[in-house]
Motif scaffolding. Structure first.
Motif, short mmCIF file in Angstrom:
data_model
loop_
_atom_site.label_atom_id
_atom_site.label_comp_id
_atom_site.label_asym_id
_atom_site.label_seq_id
_atom_site.Cartn_x
_atom_site.Cartn_y
_atom_site.Cartn_z
N ILE A 258 -24.43 -58.88 -37.99
CA ILE A 258 -24.43 -57.61 -38.71
C ILE A 258 -24.79 -56.50 -37.75
O ILE A 258 -25.14 -56.74 -36.59
N SER A 259 -24.73 -55.25 -38.21
CA SER A 259 -25.08 -54.12 -37.36
C SER A 259 -26.58 -53.90 -37.34
O SER A 259 -27.31 -54.37 -38.23
N ALA A 260 -27.05 -53.17 -36.35
CA ALA A 260 -28.47 -52.82 -36.28
C ALA A 260 -28.88 -52.02 -37.52
O ALA A 260 -29.99 -52.20 -38.06
N SER A 261 -28.01 -51.14 -38.00
CA SER A 261 -28.29 -50.36 -39.19
C SER A 261 -28.51 -51.26 -40.40
O SER A 261 -29.46 -51.08 -41.17
N GLN A 262 -27.65 -52.22 -40.55
CA GLN A 262 -27.76 -53.12 -41.70
C GLN A 262 -29.02 -53.98 -41.62
O GLN A 262 -29.66 -54.24 -42.64
N LEU A 263 -29.38 -54.38 -40.42
CA LEU A 263 -30.60 -55.15 -40.25
C LEU A 263 -31.82 -54.30 -40.60
O LEU A 263 -32.74 -54.75 -41.30
N LEU A 287 -21.38 -44.64 -44.41
CA LEU A 287 -21.78 -44.92 -45.79
C LEU A 287 -21.42 -46.35 -46.17
O LEU A 287 -22.24 -47.09 -46.73
N GLU A 288 -20.20 -46.75 -45.88
CA GLU A 288 -19.74 -48.08 -46.27
C GLU A 288 -20.56 -49.17 -45.57
O GLU A 288 -20.89 -50.19 -46.17
N SER A 289 -20.90 -48.94 -44.32
CA SER A 289 -21.73 -49.90 -43.59
C SER A 289 -23.12 -49.97 -44.20
O SER A 289 -23.68 -51.06 -44.39
N ASN A 290 -23.69 -48.82 -44.55
CA ASN A 290 -25.03 -48.80 -45.13
C ASN A 290 -25.07 -49.50 -46.49
O ASN A 290 -25.99 -50.27 -46.78
N VAL A 291 -24.08 -49.22 -47.32
CA VAL A 291 -24.04 -49.82 -48.65
C VAL A 291 -23.95 -51.34 -48.55
O VAL A 291 -24.54 -52.07 -49.36
N ALA A 292 -23.23 -51.83 -47.55
CA ALA A 292 -23.08 -53.28 -47.38
C ALA A 292 -24.42 -53.96 -47.09
O ALA A 292 -24.57 -55.16 -47.30
N ALA A 293 -25.40 -53.19 -46.62
CA ALA A 293 -26.72 -53.75 -46.32
C ALA A 293 -27.44 -54.22 -47.57
O ALA A 293 -28.42 -54.98 -47.48
N ALA A 294 -26.98 -53.80 -48.75
CA ALA A 294 -27.62 -54.24 -49.99
C ALA A 294 -27.54 -55.75 -50.15
O ALA A 294 -28.33 -56.34 -50.90
N SER A 295 -26.60 -56.38 -49.46
CA SER A 295 -26.43 -57.83 -49.57
C SER A 295 -27.09 -58.60 -48.43
O SER A 295 -27.01 -59.83 -48.39
N VAL A 296 -27.73 -57.90 -47.52
CA VAL A 296 -28.38 -58.57 -46.38
C VAL A 296 -29.63 -59.30 -46.86
O VAL A 296 -30.48 -58.73 -47.52
N MET A 297 -29.71 -60.56 -46.51
CA MET A 297 -30.88 -61.38 -46.83
C MET A 297 -31.55 -61.80 -45.53
O MET A 297 -30.89 -62.32 -44.63
N LEU A 298 -32.86 -61.60 -45.43
CA LEU A 298 -33.59 -61.92 -44.22
C LEU A 298 -34.60 -63.02 -44.49
O LEU A 298 -35.31 -62.99 -45.50
N SER A 299 -34.65 -63.97 -43.59
CA SER A 299 -35.61 -65.06 -43.70
C SER A 299 -37.00 -64.57 -43.29
O SER A 299 -37.14 -63.51 -42.67
N ALA A 300 -38.01 -65.36 -43.61
CA ALA A 300 -39.37 -65.02 -43.21
C ALA A 300 -39.48 -64.93 -41.70
O ALA A 300 -40.18 -64.06 -41.16
N ASP A 301 -38.76 -65.78 -40.99
CA ASP A 301 -38.79 -65.75 -39.52
C ASP A 301 -38.15 -64.48 -38.98
O ASP A 301 -38.66 -63.87 -38.04
N GLU A 302 -37.03 -64.09 -39.58
CA GLU A 302 -36.36 -62.86 -39.13
C GLU A 302 -37.23 -61.64 -39.40
O GLU A 302 -37.30 -60.72 -38.56
N LEU A 303 -37.88 -61.60 -40.55
CA LEU A 303 -38.78 -60.48 -40.85
C LEU A 303 -39.94 -60.43 -39.86
O LEU A 303 -40.32 -59.36 -39.40
#
Length: 331
Positions: A258-263, A287-303
């Motif tokens: 994914i992009s840095a923005s989405q992360l 805008l479209e890239s930012n909106v797609a971030a709504a579906s980003v799921m991060l693991s505890a390790d990634e956080l």
């Protein structure tokens, strides 16, 4: 589009809103109104329902832009505006005004410019140290009774002030800067206070004014009138030190595809169901890239990895604003 609730009793809005300031002000005077309006229309198509503006953006022109662009599309949208942060002939100076008479005057101007009969959410933009917050919130509560405003909120307030304001009239939202590199709401108790009181926390500049996108390489990337040229975090050595942090974010994002923005947006969303980021953009592709971030799921390790990049005092170089403006925060 996923949704999140504005407080325990409030409506559900898109989990990612749209900050509209940059469409009219601060980042450049070279405004492409056609693209800005196309971006607003595309946001509606994508299910964005929370649109954020203020009377001081422009000043006034950003509200007018939204009024034109969203005419005939008002149903189902949640319009938020702000009052109380006052500009002058000095482009770097800011005043505040929380007097009840100013509240009443300001809302009528915003309603006219936005071409609407009511605001869904009206914020006190900054806390006026000369006016007890109870007086300002009392005047805002009168606007709710009059049908001009449905919900009220405050911006960049301390945890104590939030509690005092909430005791006068329930707050739907508190807005403050919050991102990987701006963690004040965690440290000063604001984020926890909002969660405890059932208040939504609206995160502005969740992409660090564009820095966390990973696309900025030098202070020279900014237009001559871009206010970030005067922001401590974007100057000289501070810029270069902060750039090293962002390179690490980009590497993690690349590993995840994914992009840095989405992360960066995914990290903000993961901080609690009461947190709603409002990244700003004036172009449809972002805008479209930012909106797609709504579906980003991060693991505890990634956080944990992301937190580790920005952990420690002094990890981020430079203050959020110039010295005078810093005095208006955490009011």
């Amino acid at each position: 589009m996923k949704t999140r609730q504005l407080g325990h009793r409030g409506p559900y809005v898109s989990s990612i809103g749209l900050g509209c300031m940059g469409m009219s002000d601060f980042y450049t005077t070279g405004v492409d109104e056609r693209e800005a309006i196309a971006t607003l229309h595309r946001a509606v198509e994508l299910g964005v329902t929370l649109f954020d503006t203020a009377d001081m953006y422009g000043p006034y022109t950003n509200e007018e832009l939204l009024g034109r662009a969203l005419r005939g599309k008002r149903e189902g949208l949640y319009l938020a505006s702000k009052f109380g942060l006052v500009r002058s002939s000095d482009p770097h100076a800011r005043g505040v005004n929380g007097r009840p008479e100013y509240v009443r005057q300001s809302v009528d101007g915003s309603l006219k410019r936005l071409d609407t009969d009511y605001l869904d959410l009206y914020y006190q933009h900054r806390i006026d140290p000369e006016v007890p917050v109870e007086e300002t919130i009392g005047a805002m509560a009168e606007l709710v009774k009059a049908g001009k405003v449905r919900d009220i909120g405050i911006s960049e307030a301390s945890a104590e002030t939030i509690q005092r304001a909430h005791a006068v009239h329930p707050l739907a939202a508190v807005q403050s800067e919050y991102s990987l590199w701006s963690r004040d709401p965690e440290q000063n108790g604001v984020l926890a206070t909002c969660q405890r009181l059932g208040i939504a926390f609206v995160a502005y500049s969740p992409l660090g004014r564009g820095f966390l996108t990973g696309e900025l390489k030098s202070p020279e990337d900014f237009a001559a009138d871009d206010y970030r040229r005067f922001s401590p975090r974007f100057q000289a050595d501070n810029f270069n030190r902060n750039l090293m942090l962002v390179e690490r974010v980009k590497a993690l994002a690349s590993d995840k595809g994914i992009s840095a923005s989405q992360l960066a947006l995914g990290w903000v969303l993961a901080q609690g169901e009461h947190v709603i980021p409002i990244p700003g953009t004036k172009q449809r592709k972002y805008l479209e890239s930012n909106v797609a971030a709504a579906s980003v799921m991060l693991s505890a390790d990634e956080l944990a990895q992301l937190d580790g990049i920005f952990a420690g005092e002094g990890a981020v170089a430079g203050d959020r604003y110039q010295a005078q403006t810093m005095t208006l925060l955490n009011g």
